[in-house]
Design an enzyme around this catalytic site. Structure first.
Site, PDB file in Angstrom:
ATOM      1  N   CYS A 355       0.810  -1.220   0.000  1.00 45.04           N
ATOM      2  CA  CYS A 355       0.000   0.000   0.000  1.00 45.04           C
ATOM      3  C   CYS A 355       0.843   1.270   0.000  1.00 45.04           C
ATOM      4  O   CYS A 355       0.561   2.219  -0.740  1.00 45.04           O
ATOM      5  CB  CYS A 355      -0.959  -0.002   1.193  1.00 45.04           C
ATOM      6  SG  CYS A 355      -0.144  -0.040   2.819  1.00 45.04           S
ATOM      7  N   HIS A 407      -2.030   0.955   7.205  1.00 42.44           N
ATOM      8  CA  HIS A 407      -2.547   0.858   5.835  1.00 42.44           C
ATOM      9  C   HIS A 407      -2.853   2.251   5.310  1.00 42.44           C
ATOM     10  O   HIS A 407      -3.306   3.126   6.062  1.00 42.44           O
ATOM     11  CB  HIS A 407      -3.808  -0.003   5.802  1.00 42.44           C
ATOM     12  CG  HIS A 407      -4.271  -0.325   4.411  1.00 42.44           C
ATOM     13  ND1 HIS A 407      -3.520  -1.066   3.518  1.00 42.44           N
ATOM     14  CD2 HIS A 407      -5.411   0.011   3.736  1.00 42.44           C
ATOM     15  CE1 HIS A 407      -4.175  -1.177   2.372  1.00 42.44           C
ATOM     16  NE2 HIS A 407      -5.320  -0.524   2.477  1.00 42.44           N
ATOM     17  N   HIS A 423      -6.122   1.750  -3.279  1.00 47.13           N
ATOM     18  CA  HIS A 423      -5.142   1.198  -2.337  1.00 47.13           C
ATOM     19  C   HIS A 423      -4.759  -0.215  -2.762  1.00 47.13           C
ATOM     20  O   HIS A 423      -5.406  -0.816  -3.632  1.00 47.13           O
ATOM     21  CB  HIS A 423      -5.723   1.184  -0.913  1.00 47.13           C
ATOM     22  CG  HIS A 423      -6.929   0.302  -0.759  1.00 47.13           C
ATOM     23  ND1 HIS A 423      -7.025  -0.687   0.182  1.00 47.13           N
ATOM     24  CD2 HIS A 423      -8.109   0.253  -1.448  1.00 47.13           C
ATOM     25  CE1 HIS A 423      -8.200  -1.292   0.100  1.00 47.13           C
ATOM     26  NE2 HIS A 423      -8.876  -0.731  -0.883  1.00 47.13           N
TER      27      HIS A 423
END
Length: 451
Positions: A355, A407, A423
């Site tokens: 990510c 994340h 993402h």
């Protein structure tokens, strides 16, 4: 005999209490803290905390009290208490990393005296506490004597004389305009890029941003030139008009569509319209046909230049101009070229990517360098409310049991309270998701504006 034993017992307990006051301190458990995190904060071993708090082996409770051993002897520095701190007001574009570096402390030490920062992040204008340690006392004392620089600008597009803001160190304040580089600014003022970095330590780790204020050092040998640049007076000057010509240009290794378009003063969309074969990629060696704009000298009053520059600069704030909207579309388009790429931890290519690498690759295509990890990226830029989210913002999540950001994605669309973001998902690879999805709605943590 019993009475004597009782007296001896009280003396022993008193002595132990006094000893404890000298050797130990109390810590109130914050939300999400663990023994290992608390031990790291106080720079002691977890076993030492367990030894003083045996019951903590079964777990610790929010707002519970723990005894923490105080290290004796010499050490680099200890986390300052609230009674030994300095108040700092965060200004635009500051990050926890840059503030910590400025005061010669660590981000963990900032968290220690500002626990709310872990959850809310740093916001523009927020007042935070800076721990005063033996290593930064002199630095903080010197910092108190310096005033925050003020921006010199042209207001309401009215031609007027502008005098640069000076301070005792011989500097002026300069605001970054679109497409400017440190090299160009250094050349303009007759100084080096190293001089700019030295006067603005944050630029050693972060790229220039439109609207950012930086300090320009004035040297004895260039002070007259700087004053001449900063002082605007109405007069007749030679400027340029525009004429179009078409050239052929070969694509070199590691070049990007954005970089080439920027070089010739056009947008990526215009470049693709002129060369339809590069819409899905930019092959090395491909010969581009580029219609560029050449400059032709003409004579006009610089009053018009000042007024026009002022309007253009006002339009650049907040991505309100067509050019900025186009840039954000290019940013989203670049990220979307990775859709379908599988997830791979530590991966940085289309063979597999994680990510944070997706964000790094996307922004670096536009000469914007982001930190490598999601937790570091969460300290970059300015935190904004979810209701203020815009295309191009970074959006962060906590998806693990460790209760920390792990994340990141990029906002690609905001509509009726729904935020869609691109993402690299562990299970599905690079995809576009929505914060209204049950999984992400519970885990979204913060949104950062980095542009």
């Amino acid at each position: 005999m019993k009475y004597t034993s009782w007296i001896l017992g009280m003396v022993f307990l008193s002595g132990f209490s006094a000893f404890s006051q000298e050797k130990y301190s109390e810590h109130t458990v914050a939300k999400g803290e663990t023994i290992s995190k608390i031990a790291q904060q106080y720079k002691v071993k977890s076993s030492a905390i367990y030894a003083l708090n045996p019951e903590s082996r079964k777990g610790i409770k929010y707002k519970g009290i723990l005894l923490i051993p105080i290290k004796t002897g010499k050490s680099k520095s200890t986390v300052a208490t609230v009674s030994n701190t300095k108040t700092h007001t965060a200004y635009p574009k500051e990050t926890l990393y840059s503030i910590a570096k400025k005061y010669s402390i660590t981000v963990d030490e900032l968290y220690a005296v500002n626990p709310s920062l872990k959850k809310s992040g740093l916001k523009n204008g927020q007042k935070i506490q800076i721990p005063v340690t033996t290593s930064n006392t002199a630095l903080i004392s010197n910092e108190k004597t310096q005033q925050a620089p003020e921006l010199v600008s042209v207001e309401n597009s009215v031609p007027q004389e502008i005098t640069p803001t000076h301070n005792t160190t011989g500097t002026i304040v300069r605001e970054i305009l679109p497409n400017e580089t440190k090299y160009a600014i250094a050349k303009e003022y007759g100084i080096s890029v190293a001089d700019i970095d030295s006067a603005n330590p944050i630029l050693e780790t972060e790229a220039l941003k439109i609207g950012q204020k930086i300090i320009i050092p004035i040297k004895d040998d260039n002070s007259s030139n700087v004053l001449a640049i900063a002082k605007v007076t109405p007069k007749i000057e030679t400027v340029t008009a525009i004429a179009e010509t078409t050239i052929t240009r070969e694509v070199l290794p590691k070049e990007t569509k954005y970089g080439i378009a920027k070089e010739y003063g056009i947008t990526v969309k215009e470049l693709e319209n002129q060369n339809p074969n590069i819409v899905n990629g930019l092959p090395v060696g491909y010969k581009l046909n580029i219609t560029s704009k050449n400059e032709i000298a003409s004579t006009v009053s610089n009053e018009a230049i000042v007024a026009n520059d002022s309007k253009e600069h006002e339009g650049s704030k907040g991505f309100k101009s067509t050019k900025d909207d186009d840039f954000l579309d290019q940013l989203v388009s670049t990220a979307s070229e990775n859709l379908g790429t599988r997830y791979r931890y530590g991966g940085t290519t289309k063979n597999g990517i994680d990510c944070s690498a997706l964000m790094c690759n996307t922004f670096s295509a536009f000469d914007i360098q982001l930190p490598r990890t999601s937790i570091e990226q969460s300290q970059y830029g300015v935190v904004v409310n979810n209701e203020e989210a815009k295309k191009g913002d970074l959006i962060f999540f906590k998806t693990s049991r460790r209760n920390r950001i792990n994340h990141v994605g990029m906002v690609v669309d905001v509509n009726d309270g729904d935020i869609k973001f691109i993402h690299a998902s562990v299970s599905e690879g690079v995809i576009i998701s929505s914060v209204k999805e049950k999984y992400y709605s519970k885990r979204v943590t913060q949104i950062n504006r980095v542009l």
